[in-house]
Design a protein around this motif. Structure first.
Motif, PDB file in Angstrom:
ATOM      1  N   SER A  33     -12.637   7.607  -4.237  1.00  0.00           N
ATOM      2  CA  SER A  33     -12.588   6.588  -5.212  1.00  0.00           C
ATOM      3  C   SER A  33     -11.055   5.917  -5.342  1.00  0.00           C
ATOM      4  O   SER A  33     -10.296   6.230  -4.738  1.00  0.00           O
ATOM      5  CB  SER A  33     -12.811   7.106  -6.521  1.00  0.00           C
ATOM      6  N   ASP A  34     -11.203   4.697  -5.983  1.00  0.00           N
ATOM      7  CA  ASP A  34     -10.063   3.945  -6.001  1.00  0.00           C
ATOM      8  C   ASP A  34      -9.064   4.350  -7.043  1.00  0.00           C
ATOM      9  O   ASP A  34      -9.446   5.220  -7.939  1.00  0.00           O
ATOM     10  CB  ASP A  34     -10.498   2.475  -6.310  1.00  0.00           C
ATOM     11  N   LYS A  70       0.777  -1.446  -0.181  1.00  0.00           N
ATOM     12  CA  LYS A  70       0.093   0.015   0.101  1.00  0.00           C
ATOM     13  C   LYS A  70       0.828   1.148  -0.038  1.00  0.00           C
ATOM     14  O   LYS A  70       2.224   1.338   0.355  1.00  0.00           O
ATOM     15  CB  LYS A  70      -0.764   0.148   1.093  1.00  0.00           C
ATOM     16  N   THR A 108      -4.272  -3.367  -6.235  1.00  0.00           N
ATOM     17  CA  THR A 108      -5.595  -3.494  -6.618  1.00  0.00           C
ATOM     18  C   THR A 108      -6.040  -1.996  -6.990  1.00  0.00           C
ATOM     19  O   THR A 108      -7.067  -1.691  -7.692  1.00  0.00           O
ATOM     20  CB  THR A 108      -6.780  -3.916  -5.948  1.00  0.00           C
ATOM     21  N   GLY A 109      -5.415  -0.857  -6.447  1.00  0.00           N
ATOM     22  CA  GLY A 109      -5.911   0.470  -6.336  1.00  0.00           C
ATOM     23  C   GLY A 109      -6.645   0.834  -5.490  1.00  0.00           C
ATOM     24  O   GLY A 109      -7.257   2.021  -5.396  1.00  0.00           O
ATOM     25  N   LYS A 110      -7.424  -0.169  -4.622  1.00  0.00           N
ATOM     26  CA  LYS A 110      -8.711  -0.048  -3.719  1.00  0.00           C
ATOM     27  C   LYS A 110      -8.192   1.137  -2.720  1.00  0.00           C
ATOM     28  O   LYS A 110      -7.019   1.149  -2.229  1.00  0.00           O
ATOM     29  CB  LYS A 110      -9.012  -1.312  -3.052  1.00  0.00           C
ATOM     30  N   HIS A 111      -9.061   1.974  -2.539  1.00  0.00           N
ATOM     31  CA  HIS A 111      -8.974   2.916  -1.275  1.00  0.00           C
ATOM     32  C   HIS A 111      -9.213   2.206   0.073  1.00  0.00           C
ATOM     33  O   HIS A 111      -9.799   1.522   0.229  1.00  0.00           O
ATOM     34  CB  HIS A 111      -9.852   4.230  -1.340  1.00  0.00           C
ATOM     35  N   PHE A 171      -4.024   3.400  -0.184  1.00  0.00           N
ATOM     36  CA  PHE A 171      -4.461   2.830  -1.159  1.00  0.00           C
ATOM     37  C   PHE A 171      -3.837   1.571  -1.472  1.00  0.00           C
ATOM     38  O   PHE A 171      -2.331   1.484  -1.132  1.00  0.00           O
ATOM     39  CB  PHE A 171      -4.274   3.563  -2.491  1.00  0.00           C
ATOM     40  N   CYS A 172      -4.360   0.545  -1.835  1.00  0.00           N
ATOM     41  CA  CYS A 172      -3.734  -0.734  -2.229  1.00  0.00           C
ATOM     42  C   CYS A 172      -2.947  -0.604  -3.718  1.00  0.00           C
ATOM     43  O   CYS A 172      -3.507  -0.313  -4.369  1.00  0.00           O
ATOM     44  CB  CYS A 172      -4.706  -1.933  -2.328  1.00  0.00           C
TER      45      CYS A 172
END
Lengths: 838, 110
Positions: free
Chosen positions: B91-92, B67, B81-84, B77-78
């Protein structure tokens, strides 16, 4: 027996709570719940509405998401208002044409904002403060407004004023009564609150009645009864609430003389099939405008429908909230009958704290109280009041600031099991203890299994105390692990690093942690490495937090500001000119800081080394404004020039600033030296402050401005230069050794077992036998100081990092500045958008 | 599908830190973990306040997943995956394919 159909009219906080409560009740009856919701979204948290302007979005404010209603078989009609009840046929009708047969109706229609008939109140730019739509409309309008007045200085009015301030408007509060929050505060408390609020930039007008809102089509100003005029372009009316009883009225239910749906102790209206709860209900002549009594009512009705007996016998109107960043609490009777009580008051204008307790004449019981500016004791006091507990011998101790004495008795452990801890959710101490014994070990655990603390949140400190107490009693170790990568607290990590001699994070995490680290443990370890070994921090750049990573203060648009050290605030004209020339050359916004230095804003990453090369050549060094380290030592001009000064405060400030420059600590450190007791340098608001006396220096410690101001405490008086430095050495190293991460000295002292007396004992009497070690470590740090910026620009490997792109020498084209008052400032989002269109 | 673009040599990118590159006029943050020599590429713009700063954030992991934490307000953020990962409705990130061949770093950006 078939399902009984309950129609809940109104889906606000109380209506939604009723649905939830009815589902939970143990009963062999079955219910079908149908609810009408006039607004387009299901119930949301109106208590924390002002947070909508800050970080919280509508999702976070929503109490139960829409699918919760579906999953629990509740039919919800959104955006549809129930407008008629045919009591004979037992049918509820709605505006959109629904008709629903019922067995029971629960009216939870709430209230509406009262708008007094002031001429001009219908102009564009006048708002009320109740729903998300109101807020959205305000936000829109605020874009083109500058000055906003809130009519009404009650609880909601102040919330609205805060909201207006969050919208970047100059905010005024206009109150008819001679004080703020007339229902919760007395005159003295109102005065203190007024001052606190004014300190935060709001303007308060008391004893002021609005005669007219003037303007052509939209608001242009307000005219008061005394003939004064106020230039505003937006008005929020918050002059109280009125129960929404229209549907009850039309359906022929009994209404109170001044509104409100009349209910009995069972909360039944004049029709036994119809109940009323929350702000629309009139019980014993009272309308309860708070959420906790509403929740209690919801529970009473749910109990009865489930076949149990329950009555509502009135509710406690105690309340604690944060208004405009200020704690305000009021409980019990704040206007007891004359001659029946004694009064204890603390009124500390320096710290902006007011506390008043009303106590029975014999000193045995608490009748009520008011807290303004600090309300940490609220939970405990409320319990003493509600449970009619016997007061300690010296009740003044209940409201004395914690640092003035030992912890006061009558803590959470002394409460009876039946004491209600969370009045929103009606959770007792016994319930919480049960949950902890059943395995709950954290506040989130307790919230999910008891619901305590999920309403207004005012009881969370008390629940936390109870949790800590019970866990300690059970011998459970409370984890103080830094993060998922280390099972240690900062203090423990400090001891490990010192004892093992480890100097790199890779080795530390390999031997004593797991994973690759994170934004919590990396900067913590970096700070400890620096406090222990004092290598230049960019030796391990990947550990450094936002500012430390590039030895500059990152600003909102990703540009940086530069603050060279100006010890004691003393600077030669030549150096001042050089700062001006550099600012001009690189087009930097220039501002004088609160710490008597000069801050240069708007530098881009690649410019930092160039600017610092020039600064260093001119004899400047890093000011560490970016670090958790000594910032500045502010000074007054002292005995050299001032006709009142008794010591050379500038000389001492420079000596101290140069001695401790660059030393990394758990949080930033500020200091000041005043040349006499007039205290022009404001030393008593600093982490350590020095005030000159005829005989030497007084050393004050653990003061703070900032979010939670704290007056510093006198550690030792009339010290000679040498002893002063010795005590500061010891004090600072003891803090660095024992404070948790990001804990300022003020908070550290408040948590330090034994408080100020213990600190004095350690620093002055060496009661722990560690002063030699502390002094040696400080000597090491002082002797190994080097300017980080000089080190960085002379090392090509370190200098290489100061560019925006790895694969190009271009600048970040996203950085856009505008001119304001002849200097640059970051472009706003709107300005950037417009530029992007071109 | 677009081709791989070379953005530099591996030694242009400091270990355990981010670096920003420009490809097709887009700013992309590149991260590499020394421990297992893994490489990631995500948009450089933090979606919270729309500033080009993510390459300057601190890297780390959340329960083993890589992250980055934004230097402005610490939104994490990951990188895979881009995930928040933090609180709030943000948003991601867009993620980009990245590969290392013969000590050269390549990105594919549409």
């Amino acid at each position: 027996m078939g399902k009984e159909r309950v129609v809940v009219i109104g889906n606000g906080m109380v209506g939604a709570k009723f649905c939830e409560r009815l589902l939970e009740k143990e009963t062999n009856k079955e219910f079908e719940i149908i609810t009408f919701c006039e607004e387009v979204r299901p119930a949301y948290d109106r208590v924390h509405l002002s947070e909508y302007f800050g970080e919280k979005g509508i999702d976070e404010l929503t109490l139960k998401p829409l699918n919760w209603y579906q999953e629990n078989g509740i039919t919800i009609f959104l955006g549809d208002r129930a407008n008629k009840i045919d009591r004979e046929k037992q049918i509820v009708y709605s505006e959109k044409g629904e008709s629903v047969k019922y067995d029971y109706v629960v009216l939870a229609t709430g209230s509406y904002p009262f708008v007094p008939p002031i001429p001009g109140v219908d102009k564009k730019g006048v708002f009320v403060y109740r729903t998300i739509e109101d807020l959205d409309a305000m936000m829109d309008y605020a874009q083109s407004a500058t000055n906003c007045a809130v009519v009404g200085g009650g609880l909601l009015g102040l919330e609205a004023a805060k909201a207006a301030q969050d919208l970047q408007l100059n905010s005024h509060v206009v109150e008819f009564a001679p004080r703020l929050m007339p229902r919760q505060l007395d005159t003295d408390a109102g005065e203190v609150l007024k001052k606190l609020i004014e300190d935060r930039g709001l303007q308060v007008h008391l004893n002021t009645a609005t005669k007219e809102i003037i303007g052509e089509e939209k608001v242009e100003g307000m005219l008061f009864n005394d003939g004064e005029k106020l230039d505003v372009d937006m008005v929020i009316v918050s002059a109280g609430i009125r129960p929404r009883d229209d549907i009850a009225q039309e359906s022929g239910l009994e209404i109170g003389p001044r509104g409100g749906i009349q209910v009995n102790d069972n909360l039944q209206t004049s029709d036994p099939k119809i109940f009323a709860i929350g702000e629309c209900a009139l019980h014993e002549g009272m309308i309860y405008g708070l959420v906790a009594p509403g929740y209690t009512m919801a529970d009473v009705v749910a109990q009865q429908l489930a076949g149990h007996s329950a009555v509502f016998t009135g509710a406690d109107m105690s309340t604690k909230l944060k208004l405009i960043g200020t704690d305000v609490a009021s409980f019990g009777n704040i206007e007891p009958k004359e001659g029946t009580f004694e009064e204890l008051t603390i009124n500390d204008p320096y710290r902006g704290i007011f506390k008043r307790l009303f106590i029975t004449e014999d000193g045995q019981r608490l009748l009520g109280g008011i807290l303004v500016g600090e309300a940490d004791e609220y939970g405990q006091l409320l319990q003493l009041y509600l449970n009619e507990m016997k007061l300690p011998e010296n009740p003044m101790q209940l409201i004395l600031p914690a640092s003035d004495g030992e912890a006061v008795g009558g803590g959470v452990e002394d409460l009876p099991d039946g004491a209600t801890i969370c009045s929103c959710e009606n959770v007792t101490k016994g319930d919480i203890c049960c949950a902890i014994e059943g395995g709950a070990q954290t506040i989130p655990d307790l919230k999910s299994c008891t619901k305590a603390g999920t309403g207004c949140g005012g009881c969370v400190p008390l629940v936390t105390d109870l949790l800590k107490y019970k866990l300690k009693e059970a011998g459970v170790e409370v984890s103080n692990a830094l993060c998922e990568h280390f099972d240690f607290s900062r203090t423990e990590m400090y001891e490990i690093i010192r004892a093992t001699g480890i100097k790199s994070f890779d080795e530390l995490i390999h031997k004593h942690g797991k994973g690759t680290g994170c934004e919590i443990c990396k900067p913590t370890a970096a700070s400890i490495f620096a406090s222990t070994w004092n290598e230049p921090i960019l030796t391990q750049p990947h550990l450094q937090d936002s500012n430390d990573a590039f030895l500059a203060n990152i600003q909102k648009n990703g540009s940086y500001s530069i603050v060279p050290r100006i010890p004691g605030g003393e600077i030669t004209p030549e150096k001042l000119i050089i700062l001006g020339q550099i600012a001009k050359e690189y087009n930097l916004y220039t501002k004088i800081t609160g710490g008597q230095r000069i801050d240069l804003f708007g530098a881009q990453l690649n410019e930092l080394p160039l600017i610092w090369r020039e600064l260093i050549d001119a004899g400047f060094e890093s000011g560490h404004a970016y670090g958790k380290s000594i910032r500045t030592v502010k000074s007054c001009v002292g005995s050299t020039w001032c006709r009142f000064g008794v010591q050379d405060s500038v000389g001492m400030a420079i000596l101290i600033e140069e001695r401790y420059r660059g030393i990394r600590s758990p949080h930033k450190l500020k200091s000041a030296v005043s040349g006499c007791t007039r205290e022009c340098a404001e030393a008593q608001s600093k982490d350590f402050g020095i005030i000159a006396t005829d005989k030497g220096w007084n050393l004050y410690v653990c003061g703070n401005g900032g979010m939670k101001p704290r007056h510093a405490d006198l550690l030792a008086g009339d010290l000679d230069d040498e002893t002063l430095i010795k005590y500061i050495d010891r004090f600072l190293m003891f803090y660095i050794k024992t404070a948790e991460r990001l804990t300022r000295t003020s908070v550290w002292l408040e948590k330090l077992e034994g408080g100020l007396d213990h600190l004095k004992d350690v620093v002055i009497n060496d009661s722990l036998g560690i002063c030699n070690e502390l002094e040696e470590q400080m000597e090491y740090l002082v002797n190994t100081y080097e300017c980080e910026w000089k080190n960085a620009i002379e090392d090509p490997e370190k200098a290489k990092r100061f560019r925006h792109f790895v694969n190009s020498d271009e600048k970040d084209e996203n950085l856009v500045f505008k001119l304001e008052r002849e200097q640059i400032r970051p472009a706003t989002d709107k300005e950037r958008e417009e530029l992007a269109k071109i | 599908m677009s081709a791989w673009t070379k953005v530099g040599n591996t030694n242009d990118f400091a270990s355990n830190m981010g670096g920003c590159v420009k490809v097709n006029n887009k700013q992309i943050a590149v991260f590499n973990f020394k421990k297992n020599d893994s490489w990631f590429a995500v948009q450089n713009e933090c979606p919270h306040k729309q500033q080009m700063v993510l390459s300057r954030g601190i890297m780390g992991d959340l329960e083993g997943a890589p992250k980055v934490a934004c230097p402005l307000h610490k939104h994490a953020f990951c990188l895979k995956t881009g995930k928040h990962l933090s609180d709030g409705d943000i948003s991601d990130l867009t993620i980009y394919p990245i590969k290392v061949e013969n000590d050269e770093v390549f990105l594919r950006v549409d």
